[in-house]
Design a protein around this motif. Structure first.
Motif, short mmCIF file in Angstrom:
data_model
loop_
_atom_site.label_atom_id
_atom_site.label_comp_id
_atom_site.label_asym_id
_atom_site.label_seq_id
_atom_site.Cartn_x
_atom_site.Cartn_y
_atom_site.Cartn_z
N THR A 1 -22.68 -21.76 -9.39
CA THR A 1 -23.24 -20.42 -9.27
C THR A 1 -24.68 -20.48 -8.73
N LEU A 2 -25.45 -21.43 -9.24
CA LEU A 2 -26.82 -21.61 -8.76
C LEU A 2 -26.83 -22.03 -7.29
N LEU A 3 -25.86 -22.86 -6.89
CA LEU A 3 -25.78 -23.29 -5.50
C LEU A 3 -25.46 -22.11 -4.57
N VAL A 4 -24.62 -21.20 -5.03
CA VAL A 4 -24.34 -19.99 -4.24
C VAL A 4 -25.62 -19.22 -3.97
N ILE A 5 -26.49 -19.15 -4.98
CA ILE A 5 -27.77 -18.43 -4.84
C ILE A 5 -28.73 -19.22 -3.96
N LEU A 6 -28.83 -20.51 -4.21
CA LEU A 6 -29.78 -21.34 -3.47
C LEU A 6 -29.45 -21.44 -1.99
N PHE A 7 -28.17 -21.34 -1.63
CA PHE A 7 -27.74 -21.46 -0.24
C PHE A 7 -27.58 -20.08 0.42
N ARG A 8 -28.28 -19.08 -0.10
CA ARG A 8 -28.13 -17.73 0.45
C ARG A 8 -28.62 -17.63 1.90
N ASP A 9 -29.51 -18.52 2.32
CA ASP A 9 -30.00 -18.49 3.70
C ASP A 9 -29.26 -19.48 4.59
N SER A 10 -28.06 -19.89 4.16
CA SER A 10 -27.26 -20.83 4.92
C SER A 10 -25.79 -20.42 4.88
N LEU A 11 -25.09 -20.66 5.96
CA LEU A 11 -23.65 -20.36 5.98
C LEU A 11 -22.87 -21.28 5.05
N TYR A 12 -23.48 -22.38 4.62
CA TYR A 12 -22.83 -23.25 3.65
C TYR A 12 -22.60 -22.54 2.33
N GLN A 13 -23.24 -21.41 2.15
CA GLN A 13 -23.00 -20.61 0.95
C GLN A 13 -21.52 -20.30 0.79
N GLY A 14 -20.82 -20.09 1.91
CA GLY A 14 -19.40 -19.78 1.85
C GLY A 14 -18.59 -20.86 1.14
N PHE A 15 -18.92 -22.12 1.37
CA PHE A 15 -18.22 -23.22 0.70
C PHE A 15 -18.42 -23.15 -0.81
N TRP A 16 -19.66 -22.86 -1.24
CA TRP A 16 -19.93 -22.80 -2.67
C TRP A 16 -19.25 -21.60 -3.31
N ILE A 17 -19.15 -20.50 -2.59
CA ILE A 17 -18.43 -19.34 -3.11
C ILE A 17 -16.96 -19.69 -3.32
N GLY A 18 -16.35 -20.33 -2.32
CA GLY A 18 -14.95 -20.72 -2.44
C GLY A 18 -14.73 -21.69 -3.59
N LEU A 19 -15.62 -22.66 -3.73
CA LEU A 19 -15.51 -23.64 -4.82
C LEU A 19 -15.64 -22.94 -6.18
N LEU A 20 -16.59 -22.03 -6.29
CA LEU A 20 -16.81 -21.32 -7.55
C LEU A 20 -15.57 -20.54 -7.96
N ILE A 21 -14.97 -19.83 -7.02
CA ILE A 21 -13.77 -19.05 -7.34
C ILE A 21 -12.62 -19.96 -7.74
N ALA A 22 -12.45 -21.07 -7.02
CA ALA A 22 -11.39 -22.02 -7.36
C ALA A 22 -11.58 -22.56 -8.76
N ASP A 23 -12.81 -22.88 -9.12
CA ASP A 23 -13.10 -23.44 -10.44
C ASP A 23 -12.83 -22.42 -11.54
N ILE A 24 -13.22 -21.18 -11.29
CA ILE A 24 -12.97 -20.13 -12.28
C ILE A 24 -11.47 -19.96 -12.50
N MET A 25 -10.69 -19.97 -11.41
CA MET A 25 -9.25 -19.79 -11.53
C MET A 25 -8.60 -20.98 -12.22
N LYS A 26 -9.04 -22.20 -11.88
CA LYS A 26 -8.46 -23.38 -12.51
C LYS A 26 -8.86 -23.51 -13.99
N THR A 27 -10.06 -23.05 -14.32
CA THR A 27 -10.57 -23.21 -15.68
C THR A 27 -10.06 -22.13 -16.63
N TYR A 28 -10.03 -20.89 -16.14
CA TYR A 28 -9.72 -19.77 -17.04
C TYR A 28 -8.37 -19.13 -16.79
N SER A 29 -7.92 -19.15 -15.56
CA SER A 29 -6.64 -18.49 -15.25
C SER A 29 -6.15 -18.97 -13.90
N SER A 30 -4.83 -19.11 -13.77
CA SER A 30 -4.26 -19.55 -12.50
C SER A 30 -4.20 -18.44 -11.47
#
Length: 389
Positions: A200-229
């Motif tokens: 989540t912090l990486l999503v914020i820190l990379f706000r001035d970079s298109l690499y933010q998209g990778f961290w957003i995708g990773l964050l959502i995947a982790d939330i789904m794998k951790t809490y719900s499929s």
């Protein structure tokens, strides 16, 4: 139980690739629809203004498509490794495989671009004189071709200098680096209790970079794998996501601030401090809908969209070479006999099937063998890691 491949997400890649193709056609032949009235980009017809209003702006939402590519990559690449008992070994192998998997079409299109350039088969400069698409399209392949530089670039810097021969490859460089960042995160923090907080912090820190998209995708995947499929939003939230997507996907990212002030987006706060900006928010909205809405999943599973998804990488890396060569040549030939609009329409109707066909061939004979080679080497490396003395 192993998660089955989420094939509907492939269709999103195909749609994003198709958007990029259309936006590049319009940027070459009707640059006002993409860039507004800045520079020498002239408006040819009143209908061009519709692209600054939703939902028509989605047709020229190239930045949105790139943001969607990166969110998809961050999600798909991380989802398959989260919760895997052999995660570290497989991640190390994935890092080694990634340049091979991406490199086949990178090399192929660099060679194709070099050959077209050397034999004078790019007509983008001549087209720019007729379409007022200078300076954007006229500066590609403008200098004389250099064989020595080409071989050096091909051998040692395909991902960093491939854009010289095939301009859209700039995103493949980011795709490679973004993928490796995701893998390294999973390798180092995959078992960390608070990794969701870190991502989540990486999503914020990379706000001035298109690499933010990778961290957003990773964050959502982790939330789904951790809490719900799966994620299921109430209908009201799905409607809100849909409205947000439709409205922001048409945001005219490429126009200057003065022109933006004449559109319906003039009331939005400035997003220039964020690399993804409003298109990233729009891409996130569509992605959330795609993983939560059964109706949208059913639509994305249509055979044609699945076909586009299967060749999406080929579509993306090949299309601009076709536009700069075949399509530009065809337009110049047709414009001698037909009006500008008819010439463009015939060029587009000829160019799209040609791009799809060549992307299919490139996928079958270049990309798929590259994937098989990467998998073969990856399996060999896994055996070495597992059974090493």
């Amino acid at each position: 139980m192993k998660q089955s491949r989420q094939v509907h997400l492939d269709s999103l890649r195909g749609i994003a690739a198709l958007i990029v193709i259309i936006v590049h056609y319009l940027a070459v032949f009707y640059p006002y629809t993409v860039f507004g009235n800045q520079g020498s980009y002239l408006q040819r017809a009143d209908w061009e203004n519709i692209f600054f209003y939703p939902p028509f702006g989605l047709i020229v939402a190239g930045h949105f498509a790139v943001c969607l590519f990166f969110i998809l990559s961050g999600y798909v690449l991380s989802y398959s490794h989260l919760g895997d008992l052999q995660r570290k070994q497989k991640i190390l192998v994935s890092i080694i495989k990634r340049p091979i998997r991406l490199g086949g079409l990178v090399w192929f299109t660099i060679i194709c671009g070099a050959l077209l350039w050397h034999f004078g088969l790019f007509f983008n400069v001549a087209v720019s004189d007729l379409t007022s698409s200078k300076p954007w399209v006229s500066h590609f392949w403008g200098d004389s071709f250099n064989f020595k530089a080409f071989f050096i670039d091909l051998a040692f810097s395909s991902f960093s200098k491939g854009t010289i021969y095939n301009p859209p490859l700039w995103t493949i460089k980011k795709e490679l680096y973004g993928s490796i960042m995701v893998y390294l995160f999973l390798l180092l923090l995959g078992s960390f209790k608070y990794r969701i907080l870190v991502s989540t912090l990486l999503v914020i820190l990379f706000r001035d970079s298109l690499y933010q998209g990778f961290w957003i995708g990773l964050l959502i995947a982790d939330i789904m794998k951790t809490y719900s499929s799966s994620i299921k939003f109430p209908k009201i939230y799905c409607y809100l996501l849909l409205i947000l997507f439709v409205y922001l996907s048409s945001y005219p990212h490429y126009v200057n601030q003065d022109f933006l002030g004449s559109t319906i987006y003039k009331y939005l706060p400035d997003d220039k401090g964020f690399a993804g900006g409003y298109p990233m928010i729009s891409a996130l909205s569509l992605f959330l809908l795609a993983i939560s809405s059964n109706q949208l999943k059913k639509l994305l599973n249509l055979p044609f969209l699945q076909f586009l998804g299967g060749i999406s990488y080929g579509l993306y890396v090949i299309h601009f070479l076709v536009i700069g060569s075949f399509s530009s040549w065809l337009f110049l030939s047709l414009n001698s006999y037909f009006s500008f609009n008819i010439s463009f329409l015939l060029t587009l109707l000829s160019g799209l099937p040609f791009i799809i066909f060549t992307a299919y061939l490139a996928t079958k004979y270049v990309d798929n063998p590259s994937i098989r080679l990467a998998d073969y080497l990856g399996n060999k490396i896994i055996l070495l890691l597992i059974y090493r003395p």
